[in-house]
Scaffold this motif. Structure first.
Motif, mmCIF file in Angstrom:
data_model
loop_
_atom_site.group_PDB
_atom_site.id
_atom_site.type_symbol
_atom_site.label_atom_id
_atom_site.label_comp_id
_atom_site.label_asym_id
_atom_site.label_seq_id
_atom_site.Cartn_x
_atom_site.Cartn_y
_atom_site.Cartn_z
ATOM 1 N N THR A 85 -28.511 47.461 26.527
ATOM 2 C CA THR A 85 -29.290 48.375 27.368
ATOM 3 C C THR A 85 -28.487 48.664 28.627
ATOM 4 O OG1 THR A 85 -31.335 47.373 26.566
ATOM 5 C CG2 THR A 85 -31.484 48.769 28.529
ATOM 6 N N ASP A 96 -30.055 52.732 25.369
ATOM 7 C CA ASP A 96 -30.538 51.513 24.703
ATOM 8 C C ASP A 96 -30.229 51.620 23.217
ATOM 9 O OD1 ASP A 96 -32.452 49.003 25.190
ATOM 10 O OD2 ASP A 96 -33.008 49.915 23.270
ATOM 11 N N HIS A 107 -36.953 49.293 34.649
ATOM 12 C CA HIS A 107 -36.555 47.880 34.541
ATOM 13 C C HIS A 107 -36.110 47.289 35.866
ATOM 14 C CE1 HIS A 107 -37.017 48.431 30.357
ATOM 15 N NE2 HIS A 107 -36.108 47.525 29.921
ATOM 16 N N ARG A 110 -37.395 43.756 36.435
ATOM 17 C CA ARG A 110 -37.084 42.667 35.498
ATOM 18 C C ARG A 110 -36.224 41.600 36.199
ATOM 19 N NH1 ARG A 110 -38.427 44.889 30.372
ATOM 20 N NH2 ARG A 110 -40.191 46.244 30.899
ATOM 21 N N GLU A 112 -33.878 39.485 35.227
ATOM 22 C CA GLU A 112 -32.443 39.425 35.010
ATOM 23 C C GLU A 112 -31.739 40.595 35.702
ATOM 24 O OE1 GLU A 112 -34.319 41.758 31.658
ATOM 25 O OE2 GLU A 112 -34.715 39.882 32.743
ATOM 26 N N ARG A 123 -30.060 36.111 34.294
ATOM 27 C CA ARG A 123 -30.583 35.675 32.994
ATOM 28 C C ARG A 123 -32.092 35.493 33.094
ATOM 29 N NH1 ARG A 123 -26.940 30.558 30.954
ATOM 30 N NH2 ARG A 123 -24.878 31.511 31.197
ATOM 31 N N SER A 128 -40.994 39.524 24.354
ATOM 32 C CA SER A 128 -40.854 40.989 24.278
ATOM 33 C C SER A 128 -42.055 41.556 23.551
ATOM 34 C CB SER A 128 -39.572 41.363 23.531
ATOM 35 O OG SER A 128 -39.534 42.755 23.305
ATOM 36 N N TYR A 137 -32.386 37.400 27.781
ATOM 37 C CA TYR A 137 -31.788 38.580 28.436
ATOM 38 C C TYR A 137 -30.704 38.124 29.388
ATOM 39 C CZ TYR A 137 -35.980 41.024 26.784
ATOM 40 O OH TYR A 137 -36.967 41.563 26.017
ATOM 41 N N ALA A 139 -27.962 40.028 32.072
ATOM 42 C CA ALA A 139 -27.598 41.319 32.705
ATOM 43 C C ALA A 139 -26.332 41.155 33.537
ATOM 44 C CB ALA A 139 -28.755 41.807 33.567
ATOM 45 N N ARG A 155 -27.138 45.250 30.087
ATOM 46 C CA ARG A 155 -27.945 44.097 29.670
ATOM 47 C C ARG A 155 -27.838 43.890 28.161
ATOM 48 N NH1 ARG A 155 -34.393 44.224 29.987
ATOM 49 N NH2 ARG A 155 -34.029 45.358 28.045
ATOM 50 N N ALA A 157 -29.533 41.655 25.029
ATOM 51 C CA ALA A 157 -30.757 40.912 24.651
ATOM 52 C C ALA A 157 -30.573 40.349 23.247
ATOM 53 C CB ALA A 157 -31.980 41.812 24.723
#
Length: 602
Positions: A85, A96, A107, A110, A112, A123, A128, A137, A139, A155, A157
C-alpha cells in the motif's frame, strides 16, 4: 493408598504441572515474539528494497502518481507475496495491491503510519475488517534524498494466519506434551511418594502394634537416609522393649509361681480398698476364687465379718496387726493373720498386705502335745505312787506280816511291770513317729504268719474260753516288715481277747481287694480282726486311735493296757502305706479293718 500418599502425590503433580505450564507459556510467548520480530525485520528489509527499486514519483500530478504507485503495488505483491500500500503524507491511499485506492479510508490515523511519519519505520498488529483476519503492518517513510522531506509512506501487510496456525500447532503440541508430562509426573510422583510414605506407613503400623504391646514387630530396612535411620531406631526401641517386657513377664511369672505355691494366703489391698493380689492359698482359706475378688472391694466378702473388721482397723490405725482369728467359711479354721501397711504406686495413702496361715493343725498338735504330757505324767504317776505307797507301808512294819508283805510285793511287781510297759510303749511310739526305726520289707506268707500269731495267743484265749478263728487263702504273700506286722496283729488280737467276755470269739480274715488309683487298679490285702466283745460307743470311734484315749479307763488299766497300743498300730499301718478303720456296735463287737499294699512302692 493412604491420604498422606495421595496428598504428597498431588503436591508433586501440582508443582511439576505448574512448572511445565509456566515453561510452556514462556516458550510460546518467546516463540511468538521472536517469530513476529523476525517477520517484521524481513518486511522492513523488503520495504527498503522496494523503496530503492521504485522511488516515490516527484513533481507529478496525483493522478499520475496513483497510476504509477498502483502498478508498482501490484507488481511487488507478485514478487514479495505481501499486500503493498502507498499512502500520501496526508493519509490518502494512492496505490494498493488488493483494493482500489478510491474505496479505501484515509490511513493517517493508522498506528504504523504515524510511527513511520515520525521515526521513519512503524509496526502494528491488528484485525483487518476487510480480510477478517489479524495482520502485521510495517510502514516505511519514503524521503527525498536531497532535502530529507517525507514524500509518502510505503506499507507492507502480511496475514498472521500462518503464524497463528503455527502457534496453535505449538500450543497443541505443548498441551499434549503437558498431558504426557502430567502422566509421567503422576507416575514419578507416585513412585516418589511411595518411596517416602511406605516406610512411614510401616513405621506407623509398627508404632501402633508397639502401642498394643506387640514388641516382636520389626520394620524392614528402608535405606541409609533419615527415614531408614528412624526405622532402625524404632527397631532398636522395639527390641529393647521386648527384652524389658520379657524380663518383666518372667519376673511376674516367678512372683506368681511363688505366690501360688506359698502355703500362706496372701492378699494385697490397694488404698482404694480394691483387692490387687489374691493367691491360691487365700482361695482355699477364704473360700472364694481370685477371679471373683481381684479388682473388687474387700467389703464384698460378707462371709468373714470379723476379717473385714480387722482390715478396716488396719486402714484406720495404719500400723501392723498380728491376730489369730477363727473363720467359719468355707469351714471352721483358726487363722493367724499378719496385716502390714505397704506403700503402693505413687499413692500417698498406703495399701494393706494381708498374710494368712492356717494354724488349726499346729494348735491341735500343741493341744495334743499338752494332753500327751499330762497323760504321760498321770500314767507314770499312778504306778509310781502305788510302788511308793506299798514300799512305805512295808517299811513301816508290814514286812513282818508274811502274807501282807507278799501281797504288797506282788502289787509292786505288777505296777513295775505296768510302768515298764508304759515306758516301753512311749519310747516305741516316739521312735515310730520320728521314723528312727526304718522298716525292713520282705515277702511274708500271710496265712502261716497269722497262724503263728493265733498260736502264740492261744493260751491267753483259752483262759477265757475264747475261740480263735482264721480265714485266709493259701499262699497269700504280702511285702511287709514281719516284726512290725506282728506288732500290729498281736495288739489288735490282744485287744479283742481283753474286751471279749468268756466264751466269745475272735476272728481274723484276710482277702485280696482291688482299688482304683488315678485310673490304675492296684491290689491290696485287707486284714479284718473282729471280736464279739463289748463294742465301742459311736461317739468314741473318731478318737479311738489317739494316744492314751480309753473308752473304759477302769477296765483298760485292770487289763494292763497303756492306752498307746492303737496309736502305735495306726502309725505302723501308715508306715506300711496302708489304712486302718474300725467298725463297732455296742454289745455286739468290733471289727478293725486294715488295708495294706500287696507290694510296697519304695
Amino acid at each position: 493408598m493412604s491420604k498422606f500418599r495421595l496428598k504428597l502425590t498431588a503436591l508433586f503433580m501440582l508443582l511439576i504441572g505448574l512448572s511445565v505450564l509456566a515453561a510452556g507459556i514462556f516458550t510460546g510467548q518467546f516463540y511468538k515474539h521472536n517469530h513476529l520480530e523476525a517477520l517484521g525485520s524481513h518486511m522492513e528489509t523488503q520495504l527498503r528494497v522496494l523503496s530503492a527499486a521504485a522511488p516515490w514519483p516527484k513533481g507529478e500530478s496525483k493522478t499520475a502518481q496513483t497510476e504509477y504507485l498502483e502498478s508498482q503495488a501490484i507488481r511487488f505483491k507478485e514478487l514479495a507475496d505481501m499486500r503493498v500500500t502507498y499512502i500520501a503524507t496526508d493519509g490518502e491511499v494512492l496505490g494498493d495491491s488488493d483494493h482500489a485506492p478510491g474505496t479505501m479510508d484515509n490511513h493517517a490515523g493508522r498506528e504504523e503510519v504515524r510511527e513511520a511519519m515520525q521515526s521513519g519505520m512503524g509496526r502494528s498488529i491488528r484485525h483487518s475488517d476487510t480480510l477478517d483476519e489479524n495482520m502485521l503492518y510495517v510502514a516505511y517513510a519514503s524521503k527525498n534524498g536531497e532535502t530529507g522531506e517525507t514524500l509518502g509512506v510505503i506499507r507492507l501487510a502480511m496475514s498472521l494466519s500462518a503464524v497463528e496456525k503455527s502457534l496453535d500447532r505449538m500450543w497443541m503440541a505443548l498441551a499434549l506434551g503437558l498431558l504426557a508430562v502430567f502422566a509421567l509426573a503422576a507416575l514419578v510422583s507416585y513412585r516418589v511418594a511411595l518411596s517416602v510414605t511406605r516406610p512411614l506407613e510401616r513405621m506407623t503400623s509398627a508404632a501402633k502394634r508397639m502401642a498394643g504391646m506387640d514388641y516382636k514387630v520389626r520394620i524392614p530396612d528402608a535405606g541409609k537416609d533419615e527415614i531408614g535411620e528412624l526405622g532402625r531406631a524404632l527397631n532398636a526401641m522395639a527390641a529393647n522393649l521386648q527384652d524389658h517386657m520379657g524380663e518383666i513377664r518372667r519376673n511376674e511369672l516367678h512372683l506368681q509361681s511363688v505366690l501360688d505355691h506359698m502355703i500362706s494366703g496372701v492378699v494385697m489391698i490397694g488404698p482404694d480398698g480394691r483387692i490387687r493380689i489374691y493367691n491360691r492359698s487365700a482361695e482355699l482359706l477364704l473360700g472364694s476364687l481370685a477371679r471373683e475378688r481381684v479388682g473388687r472391694s474387700y467389703t464384698e466378702a460378707k462371709q468373714q465379718y470379723e476379717l473385714l473388721q480387722l482390715i478396716r482397723s488396719g486402714f484406720d490405725i495404719g500400723e501392723p496387726i498380728h491376730e489369730e482369728l477363727t473363720v467359719y467359711y468355707p469351714e471352721e479354721r483358726l487363722l493367724e493373720l499378719h496385716l502390714v501397711p505397704i506403700p503402693m504406686d505413687d499413692d500417698t495413702a498406703p495399701g494393706l498386705l494381708l498374710v494368712l496361715q492356717d494354724v488349726s493343725a499346729i494348735r491341735r498338735l500343741e493341744r495334743m502335745r499338752s494332753e500327751f504330757v499330762a497323760n504321760v505324767s498321770h500314767e507314770l504317776k499312778t504306778p509310781v505312787a502305788a510302788v511308793k505307797g506299798f514300799a512305805e507301808t512295808l517299811l513301816a512294819g508290814a514286812v513282818n506280816d508274811p502274807e501282807t508283805a507278799r501281797s504288797f510285793l506282788k502289787i509292786i511287781q505288777e505296777e513295775s511291770d505296768r510302768l515298764n510297759r508304759l515306758i516301753g510303749d512311749i519310747l516305741e511310739l516316739s521312735k515310730i513317729e520320728s521314723r528312727r526305726s526304718p522298716l525292713q520289707f520282705s515277702p511274708i506268707d500271710l496265712r502261716s504268719f497269722l497262724e503263728r500269731q493265733l498260736e502264740f495267743l492261744g493260751t491267753e484265749a483259752a483262759k477265757k474260753e475264747i475261740s480263735l478263728e482264721l480265714d485266709a487263702p493259701e499262699e497269700l504273700f504280702i511285702e511287709a516288715d514281719e516284726d512290725r506286722l506282728g506288732q500290729i496283729t498281736l495288739n489288735l488280737l490282744q485287744n479283742g481277747i481283753s474286751y471279749t467276755p468268756e466264751g466269745g470269739r475272735v476272728r481274723v480274715k484276710a482277702i485280696i481287694v482291688e482299688s482304683e488309683d488315678g485310673g490304675d487298679f492296684e491290689e491290696h490285702v485287707r486284714i479284718m480282726v473282729s471280736d464279739t466283745g463289748i463294742g465301742i460307743p459311736k461317739k468314741d470311734l473318731p478318737r479311738i486311735f489317739e494316744r492314751f484315749y480309753r473308752v473304759d479307763k477302769a477296765r483298760s488299766r485292770s487289763s494292763g493296757g497303756t492306752g498307746l497300743g492303737l496309736s502305735i498300730v495306726k502309725h505302723l499301718v501308715e508306715l506300711h502305706h496302708g489304712t486302718i478303720r474300725v467298725e463297732s456296735t455296742v454289745g455286739v463287737g468290733s471289727t478293725f479293718v486294715i488295708e495294706l499294699p500287696l507290694i510296697q512302692d519304695y
